[in-house]
Write a protein that holds these residues in place. Sequence first.
Motif, PDB file in Angstrom:
ATOM      1  N   THR A 148      -1.289  10.162   7.060  1.00 27.29           N
ATOM      2  CA  THR A 148      -0.026  10.683   6.531  1.00 27.29           C
ATOM      3  C   THR A 148       0.004  12.202   6.621  1.00 27.29           C
ATOM      4  OG1 THR A 148       0.245   8.833   5.008  1.00 27.29           O
ATOM      5  CG2 THR A 148       1.378  10.879   4.445  1.00 27.29           C
ATOM      6  N   ALA A 196      -2.803  10.269  -4.035  1.00 28.85           N
ATOM      7  CA  ALA A 196      -2.563   9.283  -2.978  1.00 28.85           C
ATOM      8  C   ALA A 196      -3.862   8.578  -2.591  1.00 28.85           C
ATOM      9  CB  ALA A 196      -1.935   9.966  -1.761  1.00 28.85           C
ATOM     10  N   ARG A 200      -7.948  -3.388  -6.763  1.00 29.21           N
ATOM     11  CA  ARG A 200      -7.274  -4.385  -7.604  1.00 29.21           C
ATOM     12  C   ARG A 200      -7.090  -5.709  -6.867  1.00 29.21           C
ATOM     13  NH1 ARG A 200      -4.136  -0.073  -9.574  1.00 29.21           N
ATOM     14  NH2 ARG A 200      -2.575  -0.489  -7.999  1.00 29.21           N
ATOM     15  N   ALA A 211      -4.783   6.189  -5.339  1.00 28.57           N
ATOM     16  CA  ALA A 211      -3.879   5.031  -5.323  1.00 28.57           C
ATOM     17  C   ALA A 211      -4.254   4.058  -4.212  1.00 28.57           C
ATOM     18  CB  ALA A 211      -2.426   5.495  -5.165  1.00 28.57           C
ATOM     19  N   ALA A 212      -4.622   4.602  -3.050  1.00 38.94           N
ATOM     20  CA  ALA A 212      -5.012   3.738  -1.931  1.00 38.94           C
ATOM     21  C   ALA A 212      -6.291   2.972  -2.273  1.00 38.94           C
ATOM     22  CB  ALA A 212      -5.213   4.576  -0.667  1.00 38.94           C
ATOM     23  N   ARG A 271      -9.287   1.028   5.774  1.00 42.47           N
ATOM     24  CA  ARG A 271      -7.959   0.887   6.356  1.00 42.47           C
ATOM     25  C   ARG A 271      -6.906   1.594   5.482  1.00 42.47           C
ATOM     26  NH1 ARG A 271      -3.941  -2.828   7.049  1.00 42.47           N
ATOM     27  NH2 ARG A 271      -4.474  -3.752   5.049  1.00 42.47           N
ATOM     28  N   ALA A 272      -7.029   1.408   4.164  1.00 44.62           N
ATOM     29  CA  ALA A 272      -6.062   2.024   3.246  1.00 44.62           C
ATOM     30  C   ALA A 272      -6.195   3.551   3.244  1.00 44.62           C
ATOM     31  CB  ALA A 272      -6.241   1.468   1.840  1.00 44.62           C
ATOM     32  N   LEU A 275       0.841  -1.205   0.000  1.00 45.94           N
ATOM     33  CA  LEU A 275       0.000   0.000   0.000  1.00 45.94           C
ATOM     34  C   LEU A 275       0.876   1.254   0.000  1.00 45.94           C
ATOM     35  CD1 LEU A 275      -2.664   1.587   0.395  1.00 45.94           C
ATOM     36  CD2 LEU A 275      -2.443   1.143   2.863  1.00 45.94           C
ATOM     37  N   PHE A 302      -4.615   5.166   6.195  1.00 46.23           N
ATOM     38  CA  PHE A 302      -3.164   5.334   6.021  1.00 46.23           C
ATOM     39  C   PHE A 302      -2.851   6.674   5.350  1.00 46.23           C
ATOM     40  CE2 PHE A 302       0.405   5.020   3.029  1.00 46.23           C
ATOM     41  CZ  PHE A 302       1.448   4.714   3.888  1.00 46.23           C
ATOM     42  N   VAL A 303      -3.600   7.005   4.305  1.00 47.18           N
ATOM     43  CA  VAL A 303      -3.371   8.272   3.605  1.00 47.18           C
ATOM     44  C   VAL A 303      -3.738   9.452   4.498  1.00 47.18           C
ATOM     45  CG1 VAL A 303      -4.107   9.699   1.659  1.00 47.18           C
ATOM     46  CG2 VAL A 303      -3.730   7.251   1.333  1.00 47.18           C
ATOM     47  N   HIS A 354      -5.463   0.347  -4.922  1.00 47.10           N
ATOM     48  CA  HIS A 354      -4.686  -0.738  -4.304  1.00 47.10           C
ATOM     49  C   HIS A 354      -5.647  -1.811  -3.757  1.00 47.10           C
ATOM     50  CE1 HIS A 354      -1.836  -2.700  -1.574  1.00 47.10           C
ATOM     51  NE2 HIS A 354      -2.750  -2.556  -0.633  1.00 47.10           N
ATOM     52  N   VAL A 364       1.020   4.163  -2.898  1.00 49.13           N
ATOM     53  CA  VAL A 364       0.630   5.536  -2.565  1.00 49.13           C
ATOM     54  C   VAL A 364       1.805   6.496  -2.809  1.00 49.13           C
ATOM     55  CG1 VAL A 364       0.001   7.065  -0.650  1.00 49.13           C
ATOM     56  CG2 VAL A 364      -1.201   4.893  -0.958  1.00 49.13           C
TER      57      VAL A 364
END
Lengths: 234, 234
Positions: free
Chosen positions: B190, B155, B165, B158-159, B182-183, A147, B186-187, B162, A151
Amino acid sequence: MSTSPAKSSMRDALVAAAFQLFLERGYEQTTVDDIVKTAGVGRRSFFRYFPSKEDVVFPDHEQALAEMTAFLAASADTDDPLVRVCDATRLVMRMYAENPTFSVQRYRLTREVTGLRTYELSVVWRYEKTLGDYLRTRFADRRDGTLRANVVAAAVVAAHNHVLRAWLRSGGEGDPLAEVDRALAFVRDTWNPDGPGAEPPADREDEDVVVVITRRNTPMWRVVREVESSLGNG
Amino acid sequence: MSTSPAKSSMRDALVAAAFQLFLERGYEQTTVDDIVKTAGVGRRSFFRYFPSKEDVVFPDHEQALAEMTAFLAASADTDDPLVRVCDATRLVMRMYAENPTFSVQRYRLTREVTGLRTYELSVVWRYEKTLGDYLRTRFADRRDGTLRANVVAAAVVAAHNHVLRAWLRSGGEGDPLAEVDRALAFVRDTWNPDGPGAEPPADREDEDVVVVITRRNTPMWRVVREVESSLGNG
């Protein structure tokens, strides 16, 4: 037998002829036959260099992708992965910056032709995938490594394209390599604030003391905003 | 005159007929005429719903884009922009998750047909642009606001992709909505480690006052680390 031009000069002649015609009569109205006639070469020569008419619009991406892949493959385990992908991305900007006139012409063409925009998106995706593949390997032992790799790769590409688009829109004014360094530093510092790219301290004024007083339940983003505004870079 | 099916059911019938044929004989080998014959409607009906054969493969993206745009437009200035774009992105995952069989079939089709992959990239780009437009407005008063908006939008996408896919590759197993939460966390963490999405403070100890003293040239990450460690969540 006629003399045969050197490989690269024939390729360059095809690109030059193609762009001359694209600008004169439009991309859609130009055929591969028109291009080879203007370049003074045979139809088969065109397809030796370019699989399709779209490819002649982006003649350098394959080489840039190959350079990026080789550069990343040559990375040592001691290299900071964030620094490495940022340096790899600079290779692409350098390709654009080497020939501002061509880059700007192509940008304008790409804005007008839907098929070229989607082609360009697929090229961007290949750069992002190349960076992501490298980062996935480097982050393999991290929780959420895949992940994180995806990202970060997307963020690096977005920062690059942010600068590239602004530069192309401006008609190729200014130094896109300096700008992309700044933008990539933003991404690098996001995940790696004290890496080698961190700003060195500068002058005596920097010695001022800032005091922030906060209650324990203050959200961190509010603290950051307060500190940023005190430091004058909010 | 024959009876005319309701608008949405005719659209659904066209999508069902198209996918039946794509799976039976392949995407390239299926024409719009084949689709309308199988669906039992006229050729003009097809083009009333879908500009091209590619569009029938992605029948719900226009609606999801419209929903995302409306959701972001309804945002208040007090909403945390990171939380808002993450919630907007969930709308897209919900669309995929509502019909796992169809989503997985389409994914397999898209892997096989280059034209559909590039079409999909252009759809992804439209989602990213929609999120970026919103963030650019919200970050308008920040230094590097546009850069930040573009990087964060990339970002977030992309998360999302991710998780999408991985879910599609698995054949639609598990709960992609929980995974995407959850993904996206993360972003969000950040850029906004202590925003509204963070754990709420719990007890009286929250009323303590923390004082941080720093020199002006201290990098922001060092200030944050100091504050975090003082607050006991570093």
